[in-house]
Design a protein around this motif. Structure first.
Motif, mmCIF file in Angstrom:
data_model
loop_
_atom_site.group_PDB
_atom_site.id
_atom_site.type_symbol
_atom_site.label_atom_id
_atom_site.label_comp_id
_atom_site.label_asym_id
_atom_site.label_seq_id
_atom_site.Cartn_x
_atom_site.Cartn_y
_atom_site.Cartn_z
ATOM 1 N N UNK A 10 50.233 33.541 48.189
ATOM 2 C CA UNK A 10 49.122 33.870 48.909
ATOM 3 C C UNK A 10 47.790 34.138 47.907
ATOM 4 N N UNK A 11 48.282 35.074 46.983
ATOM 5 C CA UNK A 11 47.279 35.516 45.940
ATOM 6 C C UNK A 11 46.898 34.523 45.125
ATOM 7 N N UNK A 12 48.038 33.615 44.733
ATOM 8 C CA UNK A 12 47.501 32.405 43.925
ATOM 9 C C UNK A 12 46.485 31.227 44.621
ATOM 10 N N UNK A 13 46.686 31.091 46.052
ATOM 11 C CA UNK A 13 45.803 30.733 46.915
ATOM 12 C C UNK A 13 44.305 31.178 46.632
ATOM 13 N N UNK A 14 44.173 32.309 46.878
ATOM 14 C CA UNK A 14 43.004 33.149 46.841
ATOM 15 C C UNK A 14 42.616 33.073 45.341
ATOM 16 N N UNK A 15 43.198 33.006 44.426
ATOM 17 C CA UNK A 15 42.779 32.791 43.067
ATOM 18 C C UNK A 15 41.874 31.449 42.755
ATOM 19 N N UNK A 16 42.728 30.266 43.446
ATOM 20 C CA UNK A 16 42.283 28.931 43.494
ATOM 21 C C UNK A 16 40.895 28.865 44.134
ATOM 22 N N UNK A 17 40.804 29.412 45.412
ATOM 23 C CA UNK A 17 39.679 29.256 46.408
ATOM 24 C C UNK A 17 38.574 30.014 45.818
ATOM 25 N N UNK A 18 38.581 31.593 45.357
ATOM 26 C CA UNK A 18 37.705 32.251 44.945
ATOM 27 C C UNK A 18 37.248 32.097 43.558
ATOM 28 N N UNK A 19 38.205 31.685 42.762
ATOM 29 C CA UNK A 19 37.946 31.715 41.353
ATOM 30 C C UNK A 19 38.119 32.964 40.731
ATOM 31 N N UNK A 20 38.640 33.958 41.385
ATOM 32 C CA UNK A 20 39.066 35.273 40.928
ATOM 33 C C UNK A 20 40.215 35.932 41.754
ATOM 34 N N UNK A 21 40.635 37.085 41.364
ATOM 35 C CA UNK A 21 41.498 37.830 42.068
ATOM 36 C C UNK A 21 41.520 39.251 41.525
ATOM 37 N N UNK A 22 41.702 40.207 42.368
ATOM 38 C CA UNK A 22 41.872 41.316 41.814
ATOM 39 C C UNK A 22 43.412 41.798 41.840
ATOM 40 N N UNK A 23 43.949 42.140 40.842
ATOM 41 C CA UNK A 23 45.485 42.476 40.898
ATOM 42 C C UNK A 23 45.381 44.152 41.815
ATOM 43 N N UNK A 24 46.813 44.045 42.473
ATOM 44 C CA UNK A 24 46.784 45.296 43.257
ATOM 45 C C UNK A 24 46.835 46.444 42.542
ATOM 46 N N UNK A 25 46.016 47.243 43.014
ATOM 47 C CA UNK A 25 45.770 48.388 41.997
ATOM 48 C C UNK A 25 45.358 48.483 40.737
ATOM 49 N N UNK A 26 44.996 46.983 40.402
ATOM 50 C CA UNK A 26 44.623 47.010 39.000
ATOM 51 C C UNK A 26 45.810 46.740 38.054
ATOM 52 N N UNK A 27 46.948 46.718 38.623
ATOM 53 C CA UNK A 27 48.201 47.014 37.708
ATOM 54 C C UNK A 27 48.442 45.711 37.194
ATOM 55 N N UNK A 28 48.973 45.623 35.870
ATOM 56 C CA UNK A 28 49.726 44.412 34.902
ATOM 57 C C UNK A 28 50.500 44.945 34.115
ATOM 58 N N UNK A 29 51.111 43.953 33.301
ATOM 59 C CA UNK A 29 51.904 44.294 32.365
ATOM 60 C C UNK A 29 51.713 43.620 30.971
ATOM 61 N N UNK A 30 51.963 44.314 29.782
ATOM 62 C CA UNK A 30 51.713 43.660 28.728
ATOM 63 C C UNK A 30 52.301 44.256 27.427
ATOM 64 N N UNK A 31 52.382 43.466 26.421
ATOM 65 C CA UNK A 31 53.090 44.066 25.298
ATOM 66 C C UNK A 31 52.289 45.060 24.857
ATOM 67 N N UNK A 32 52.721 46.401 24.929
ATOM 68 C CA UNK A 32 51.882 47.409 24.339
ATOM 69 C C UNK A 32 52.526 48.253 23.462
ATOM 70 N N UNK A 33 51.985 49.223 22.602
ATOM 71 C CA UNK A 33 52.646 49.746 21.562
ATOM 72 C C UNK A 33 53.861 50.569 21.956
ATOM 73 N N UNK A 34 53.802 51.049 23.123
ATOM 74 C CA UNK A 34 54.920 51.879 23.925
ATOM 75 C C UNK A 34 55.971 51.013 24.216
ATOM 76 N N UNK A 35 55.805 49.675 24.613
ATOM 77 C CA UNK A 35 56.926 48.786 24.906
ATOM 78 C C UNK A 35 57.628 48.113 23.564
ATOM 79 N N UNK A 36 56.613 47.959 22.533
ATOM 80 C CA UNK A 36 57.216 47.737 21.244
ATOM 81 C C UNK A 36 58.225 48.774 20.696
#
Length: 169
Positions: A10-36
């Motif tokens: 559903x979020x993917x459909x929103x991304x394609x329809x609106x050209x953007x989306x807002x991640x829930x609570x702005x949460x994402x994951x990345x290769x951070x210094x703490x992860x490394x």
């Protein structure tokens, strides 16, 4: 910074329809210094994959919530992770090693790739979504169920393939 954002169909459909989306609570994951620092060894690619798997596990939580309601997500229980290159990510090592927060929406033009489960994974995704909280609390049977879904590799799609992918679902 490359971030991995948990999502649903559903979020993917929103991304394609609106050209953007807002991640829930702005949460994402990345290769951070703490992860490394939390890994004894590993290449950048391996550690980015670890962040992607964290996002895939977070996608299960979104799917679990969607299963409680109505809508398209309920019909297609597949983990979705959106990989995007963003500038507005803030490190949040207080939450977990790979967690970042985004301050705004993610544009389709910032998306590098999308990772989606194949149809064969749906039974394992449903089972894992039911026990994700128990697994977080240390239940060994729930962890085993999560291992079953994590045995399914996520398929890779380029952003320009998304309309066709969604049309086929």
């Amino acid at each position: 910074m490359r971030v991995y954002l948990p999502a649903t169909i559903g979020i993917l459909r929103q991304l394609v329809a609106d050209g953007e989306f807002r991640p829930l609570s702005g949460t994402g994951f990345a290769l951070t210094p703490a992860l490394r620092e939390s890994y004894v060894s590993g290449s950048t690619e391996e550690l980015e994959y670890a962040a992607l798997l964290d996002a895939a596990r977070a996608s299960l939580r979104l799917i679990a919530t969607a299963q409680e309601g109505e809508g398209e997500d309920k019909a297609l229980p597949r983990r979705v992770v959106i990989s995007a290159d963003v500038e507005n990510a803030t490190l949040r090592p207080d939450l977990d090693h790979a967690v970042v927060r985004l301050s705004g929406p993610v544009a389709l033009s910032d998306v590098a790739a999308v990772h989606v489960d194949a149809p064969e994974a749906e039974p394992a995704v449903l089972a894992a979504a039911e026990v994700i909280d128990a697994a977080d609390l240390g239940d060994p049977d729930a962890e085993f169920t999560l291992g079953d879904v994590e045995d399914h590799e996520l398929a890779w799609y380029a952003p320009q393939e998304l309309p066709f992918l969604l049309e086929l679902m």
